[in-house]
Structures are given as structure tokens and as C-alpha cells.
Scaffold this motif. Structure first.
Motif, PDB file in Angstrom:
ATOM      1  N   GLN A 274       0.819  -1.141   0.087  1.00 23.37           N
ATOM      2  CA  GLN A 274      -0.122   0.078   0.093  1.00 23.37           C
ATOM      3  C   GLN A 274       0.700   1.393   0.035  1.00 23.37           C
ATOM      4  N   ARG A 275       1.982   1.219   0.863  1.00 24.81           N
ATOM      5  CA  ARG A 275       2.977   2.394   0.515  1.00 24.81           C
ATOM      6  C   ARG A 275       3.602   2.733  -0.728  1.00 24.81           C
ATOM      7  N   ILE A 276       3.731   1.328  -1.452  1.00 16.65           N
ATOM      8  CA  ILE A 276       4.293   1.483  -2.611  1.00 16.65           C
ATOM      9  C   ILE A 276       3.287   2.194  -3.761  1.00 16.65           C
ATOM     10  N   VAL A 277       1.970   1.798  -3.535  1.00 15.66           N
ATOM     11  CA  VAL A 277       0.940   2.228  -4.328  1.00 15.66           C
ATOM     12  C   VAL A 277       0.909   3.824  -4.082  1.00 15.66           C
ATOM     13  N   THR A 278       1.214   4.316  -2.828  1.00 12.72           N
ATOM     14  CA  THR A 278       1.191   5.839  -2.678  1.00 12.72           C
ATOM     15  C   THR A 278       2.157   6.395  -3.134  1.00 12.72           C
ATOM     16  N   GLY A 279       3.360   5.951  -3.292  1.00 15.71           N
ATOM     17  CA  GLY A 279       4.583   6.412  -3.451  1.00 15.71           C
ATOM     18  C   GLY A 279       5.325   6.758  -2.284  1.00 15.71           C
ATOM     19  N   GLU A 280       4.905   6.414  -1.152  1.00 17.90           N
ATOM     20  CA  GLU A 280       6.008   6.704   0.146  1.00 17.90           C
ATOM     21  C   GLU A 280       6.936   5.773   0.210  1.00 17.90           C
ATOM     22  N   PRO A 331      14.072 -18.129  -6.422  1.00 14.99           N
ATOM     23  CA  PRO A 331      14.341 -16.774  -7.035  1.00 14.99           C
ATOM     24  C   PRO A 331      13.163 -15.772  -6.357  1.00 14.99           C
ATOM     25  N   VAL A 332      13.749 -14.526  -6.447  1.00 14.64           N
ATOM     26  CA  VAL A 332      12.725 -13.468  -5.907  1.00 14.64           C
ATOM     27  C   VAL A 332      12.734 -12.337  -7.110  1.00 14.64           C
ATOM     28  N   VAL A 333      11.781 -11.327  -6.655  1.00 13.95           N
ATOM     29  CA  VAL A 333      11.233 -10.385  -7.776  1.00 13.95           C
ATOM     30  C   VAL A 333      11.066  -9.148  -7.094  1.00 13.95           C
ATOM     31  N   SER A 334      11.818  -8.143  -7.999  1.00 13.33           N
ATOM     32  CA  SER A 334      11.485  -6.817  -7.408  1.00 13.33           C
ATOM     33  C   SER A 334      10.354  -6.137  -7.500  1.00 13.33           C
ATOM     34  N   LEU A 335       9.469  -5.779  -6.437  1.00 16.32           N
ATOM     35  CA  LEU A 335       8.020  -5.327  -6.701  1.00 16.32           C
ATOM     36  C   LEU A 335       8.182  -3.988  -6.694  1.00 16.32           C
ATOM     37  N   THR A 336       7.495  -3.338  -7.732  1.00 16.25           N
ATOM     38  CA  THR A 336       7.416  -1.512  -7.709  1.00 16.25           C
ATOM     39  C   THR A 336       5.930  -1.559  -8.067  1.00 16.25           C
ATOM     40  N   LYS A 337       5.584  -0.271  -8.131  1.00 21.89           N
ATOM     41  CA  LYS A 337       3.875   0.113  -8.453  1.00 21.89           C
ATOM     42  C   LYS A 337       3.518  -0.631  -9.831  1.00 21.89           C
ATOM     43  N   GLU A 338       4.410  -0.564 -10.903  1.00 18.58           N
ATOM     44  CA  GLU A 338       4.471  -0.877 -12.223  1.00 18.58           C
ATOM     45  C   GLU A 338       4.058  -2.683 -12.253  1.00 18.58           C
ATOM     46  N   ASN A 339       4.423  -3.355 -11.245  1.00 16.40           N
ATOM     47  CA  ASN A 339       4.078  -4.808 -11.419  1.00 16.40           C
ATOM     48  C   ASN A 339       3.478  -5.422 -10.317  1.00 16.40           C
ATOM     49  N   ILE A 340       2.662  -4.594  -9.532  1.00  9.82           N
ATOM     50  CA  ILE A 340       1.868  -5.309  -8.435  1.00  9.82           C
ATOM     51  C   ILE A 340       0.840  -6.253  -8.997  1.00  9.82           C
ATOM     52  N   ASN A 341       0.395  -5.828 -10.267  1.00 11.78           N
ATOM     53  CA  ASN A 341      -0.745  -6.777 -10.737  1.00 11.78           C
ATOM     54  C   ASN A 341      -0.200  -8.012 -11.481  1.00 11.78           C
ATOM     55  N   ASP A 342       1.042  -8.073 -11.759  1.00  6.68           N
ATOM     56  CA  ASP A 342       1.800  -9.212 -12.274  1.00  6.68           C
ATOM     57  C   ASP A 342       2.477 -10.146 -11.167  1.00  6.68           C
ATOM     58  N   THR A 343       2.438  -9.531  -9.897  1.00 12.70           N
ATOM     59  CA  THR A 343       3.196 -10.310  -8.871  1.00 12.70           C
ATOM     60  C   THR A 343       2.125 -10.683  -7.763  1.00 12.70           C
ATOM     61  N   VAL A 344       1.932 -10.017  -6.622  1.00 15.01           N
ATOM     62  CA  VAL A 344       1.228 -10.324  -5.594  1.00 15.01           C
ATOM     63  C   VAL A 344      -0.258 -10.496  -5.727  1.00 15.01           C
ATOM     64  N   ILE A 345      -0.812  -9.628  -6.932  1.00 19.38           N
ATOM     65  CA  ILE A 345      -2.300 -10.176  -7.222  1.00 19.38           C
ATOM     66  C   ILE A 345      -2.475 -11.213  -8.258  1.00 19.38           C
ATOM     67  N   LYS A 346      -1.607 -11.378  -9.129  1.00 15.22           N
ATOM     68  CA  LYS A 346      -1.643 -12.595  -9.998  1.00 15.22           C
ATOM     69  C   LYS A 346      -1.482 -13.745  -9.160  1.00 15.22           C
ATOM     70  N   ASP A 347      -0.538 -13.874  -8.197  1.00 17.52           N
ATOM     71  CA  ASP A 347      -0.197 -15.027  -7.671  1.00 17.52           C
ATOM     72  C   ASP A 347      -1.205 -15.246  -6.540  1.00 17.52           C
ATOM     73  N   ALA A 367      -2.626   4.185 -10.322  1.00 17.23           N
ATOM     74  CA  ALA A 367      -1.839   3.012 -10.345  1.00 17.23           C
ATOM     75  C   ALA A 367      -2.420   2.108 -11.390  1.00 17.23           C
ATOM     76  N   GLY A 368      -3.585   1.996 -11.793  1.00 17.87           N
ATOM     77  CA  GLY A 368      -4.249   0.891 -12.654  1.00 17.87           C
ATOM     78  C   GLY A 368      -4.517  -0.260 -11.812  1.00 17.87           C
ATOM     79  N   LEU A 369      -4.549  -0.063 -10.589  1.00 18.98           N
ATOM     80  CA  LEU A 369      -5.289  -1.395  -9.991  1.00 18.98           C
ATOM     81  C   LEU A 369      -6.523  -1.175  -9.614  1.00 18.98           C
ATOM     82  N   LYS A 370      -7.486  -1.843 -10.376  1.00 18.15           N
ATOM     83  CA  LYS A 370      -8.891  -1.703 -10.467  1.00 18.15           C
ATOM     84  C   LYS A 370      -9.596  -3.200 -10.534  1.00 18.15           C
TER      85      LYS A 370
END
Length: 370
Positions: A274-280, A331-347, A367-370
């Protein structure tokens, strides 16, 4: 996203969905006492011990515990008992819990150590009792039989690379480095990986090893750094995990910064996302917990049955006293605002509704999270 990491995230998606987090009800805690889940008859059936280090970081109770319980049940046809205890960041309590597991005659033990060195004697006791031990997430000392975790140096490298990306072309910008607890061997690996990227490219204004990974300790450390360096001199913060990032960001906000510097994290905790979504918070490291938990369960059940780990382990590591420990590193993944949909939501780690509560709706929409 890096294609290798993207494939890793996609590969665990189906598994994640299969491992229903509704399985949380399979073991009930009562204070500090060990509790059991018995989904089948006892007698000759397997008994797997599970010891986790604390319950402040969300992952242990929300993900690791139910995932391991679910997989043990699948591997044993529901005829296994999972004996669970949480040490609540108390190494002495965890040693007592190991003793209880030995008394209960578990067939194998999965341990995420509070203090990797302090637990060595307990691991030896288990070994002397004929109980194989799987080190989970942290490489404990002692005669460990198997180990699964993430590539912890890679975690640090991913964090370091992301921080440099956020800092841009500034010449040796001043950062604060907030490492994890010195009792956790993973913290040293995160630090090593991060510094392999950051050394020579940043100035370490202040650096801390944060006692017990506690957010309040990170908050206090950050307040000290702001006092020593000046709030306007800090252009970035390396934080080893999301919990500490929350404490760091609170200190920065309390200091009156009009624009927060980029802050890293790890664990993809809901508050961190959530902090990533807001940019904090700039980023976190998403670690596919289902894959790690499933491997731990597979190792424990195989060892309890007296089977070799040749078909499970993909590599070997050494601790101070044991060579060639059968190992799987995820392996691990760098999570940013741009790939939230493709990682924690998709999984299936979080839903849109869990992330995008009323407080975060506007930021989620942006952020396009709808």
C-alpha cells in the motif's frame, strides 16, 4: 520485470492458488504452547514439527504456516500431524519449544531460527534424538539435514539496484542503510548483496544493524540519522524489510520532509504494498512464499520417511559445522508500483480489495489497480 524473475513468478501462480489460505484453521495456537493439527489417525502416521520465529512480520502466520500445513497434508494423504509453535522473537523460548518437539517425538522438524547461532545446541539435541531438521528461511547452525530459502544475496542486490535506479545520476548520494538483526544470518547476506551494488556509488551517511528487525527500532535509528545528518541531506534509504521501512517512513514524515526519499523494503507485506501504491515506499522484494513453504514440507516429509532428497534439492550449502546441506533456493522479484498486478495479485497473495481500501482507492486508480 526481468524475464527470468517473471517466469519464476508465473511458475508459482498456479501453485499459490492451489494452496488455499483457508487452510489457516488447521492448527490453532494457544499462547506460547505448542499445538497440533491432526487430520488423520495417529500411531504410525507422521508427525512434523514446525517452529516459526515471530508473529510481527505478517508472512509467518498468514502464508508460511498454512502453506506448509496444507502441503504436509497433501503429501501424506491427510494422515499427518503438524505440531506448531511460534517463538515470538524469543530464542530461549524457541529452545524450549525444540525440547517439547523432541519430547513429542516428531518425525522431522522444520525450524526458522530466531537466532541462528543460539539454536545450534537445540539442533544437536534433535539430531541425537534421531529427528532430521530442515532449516527454513534462515540457515541455522548445527547438524542441519536440509535448507530452503530465497537467494538472500540476490535479495540485497535487487534492493540495491532498485535504490540506484530511484536515485538516478546523482554523484555518490548520501543514504542511510538500515540492515536487519545481527542474530539473523540472512541480514548479513542482504547487506552483502546490497553493498556489492551500492559500494562506490553512494555515501553511507549512517548505517545500522536493527535489533530484532523491529519497526520501532528502525524508527529510532532513523530519527538519530536525521539528527546527525540533517533531513535534507538524506536522499535515499536502504531498508532491509517492509516492517522497518514503515518505521523509517514515519520518522521521515515526522521530521517534516516535503518529499520523501526513496525507501526500499522486502517481504511484500500488505502495508508495504500500500505504501508503494501511494509512493511513500519505492519498492519491496516479493518472495514467492508458496514455493518456499512447499519445498520445506517436501523435505520434511521425505526425511521423516527416511528418504533421500536427491529429487528435491537443487544445490548444497555449508554452515559453520556441516558441509553439503541439501538446499533449494527460490528466486525473488523486485516489486514496484508497475508490477503489482503481475506479482502479488496474479499469484493470489492479495486481492485488489485487500490492497485498495477506501484510504488507497485514489492511489490505486492512478496506478491502474482496479
Amino acid at each position: 520485470m526481468n524475464m527470468r524473475m517473471r517466469r519464476a513468478a508465473v511458475a508459482v501462480a498456479a501453485t499459490t492458488m492451489a494452496v488455499s489460505l483457508a487452510a489457516c484453521g488447521s492448527a490453532k495456537e494457544s499462547g506460547d504452547k505448542t499445538t497440533t493439527t491432526d487430520s488423520g489417525k495417529k500411531g504410525d502416521d507422521l508427525k512434523i514439527g514446525l517452529l516459526l520465529p515471530e508473529n510481527v512480520t505478517a508472512r509467518y502466520e498468514k502464508f508460511d504456516k498454512p502453506i506448509i500445513e496444507k502441503k504436509v497434508g497433501e503429501l501424506t494423504g491427510g494422515k499427518a500431524e503438524v505440531v506448531y509453535a511460534n517463538a515470538k522473537q524469543d530464542a530461549t523460548l524457541q529452545a524450549q519449544q525444540v525440547d517439547t518437539m523432541i519430547t513429542n517425538k516428531v518425525d522431522a522438524l522444520i525450524v526458522d531460527a530466531v537466532d541462528a547461532k543460539a539454536i545450534e545446541n537445540s539442533v544437536k539435541k534433535a539430531k541425537d534424538a534421531g529427528i532430521p531438521v530442515v532449516a527454513f528461511d534462515r540457515l541455522a547452525e548445527g547438524p542441519i539435514d536440509a535448507y530452503t530459502s530465497f537467494d538472500n544475496e540476490e535479495v540485497g542486490r535487487v534492493q540495491g539496484k532498485a535504490l540506484l535506479e530511484a536515485l538516478g545520476d546523482a554523484a555518490k548520494p548520501t543514504i542511510v542503510m538500515m540492515n536487519g538483526s545481527i542474530t539473523d544470518p540472512n541480514a548479513a547476506l542482504f547487506k552483502k548483496g546490497a553493498k556489492s551494488v551500492l559500494d562506490g556509488k553512494v555515501t553511507y551517511g549512517k548505517e545500522y544493524d536493527t535489533k530484532e528487525w523491529k519497526p520501532e527500532n528502525a524508527n529510532s535509528n532513523m530519527e538519530g540519522a536525521i539528527t546527525a545528518l540533517g533531513k535534507d541531506k538524506i536522499v535515499g534509504v536502504y531498508s532491509a524489510n517492509d516492517g522497518m521501512a514503515g518505521g523509517i517512513i514515519q520518522a521521515l514524515k515526522s521530521a517534516g520532509l516535503s518529499k520523501l526519499p526513496p525507501v526500499t523494503g522486502q517481504d511484500a507485506e500488505l502495508a508495504g504494498v500500500q505504501r508503494i501504491v501511494t509512493g511513500e515506499q519505492f519498492m519491496s522484494v516479493y518472495k514467492p512464499y508458496p514455493q518456499e513453504g512447499i519445498v520445506a514440507a517436501e523435505m520434511a516429509v521425505a526425511l521423516a520417511k527416511g528418504e533421500k532428497l536427491d529429487t528435491i534439492a537443487t544445490s548444497k550449502v555449508d554452515n559453520a559445522g556441516t558441509k553439503g546441506i541439501a538446499t533449494v533456493l527460490v528466486p525473488v522479484v523486485s516489486l514496484t508500483k508497475e508490477n503489482i498486478n503481475d506479482t502479488v495479485i496474479k499469484d493470489g497473495i492479495y486481492t485488489i480489495d485487500e490492497i485498495c481500501t477506501a484510504k488507497y482507492k485514489a492511489a490505486c486508480d492512478a496506478a491502474g489497480l482496479k
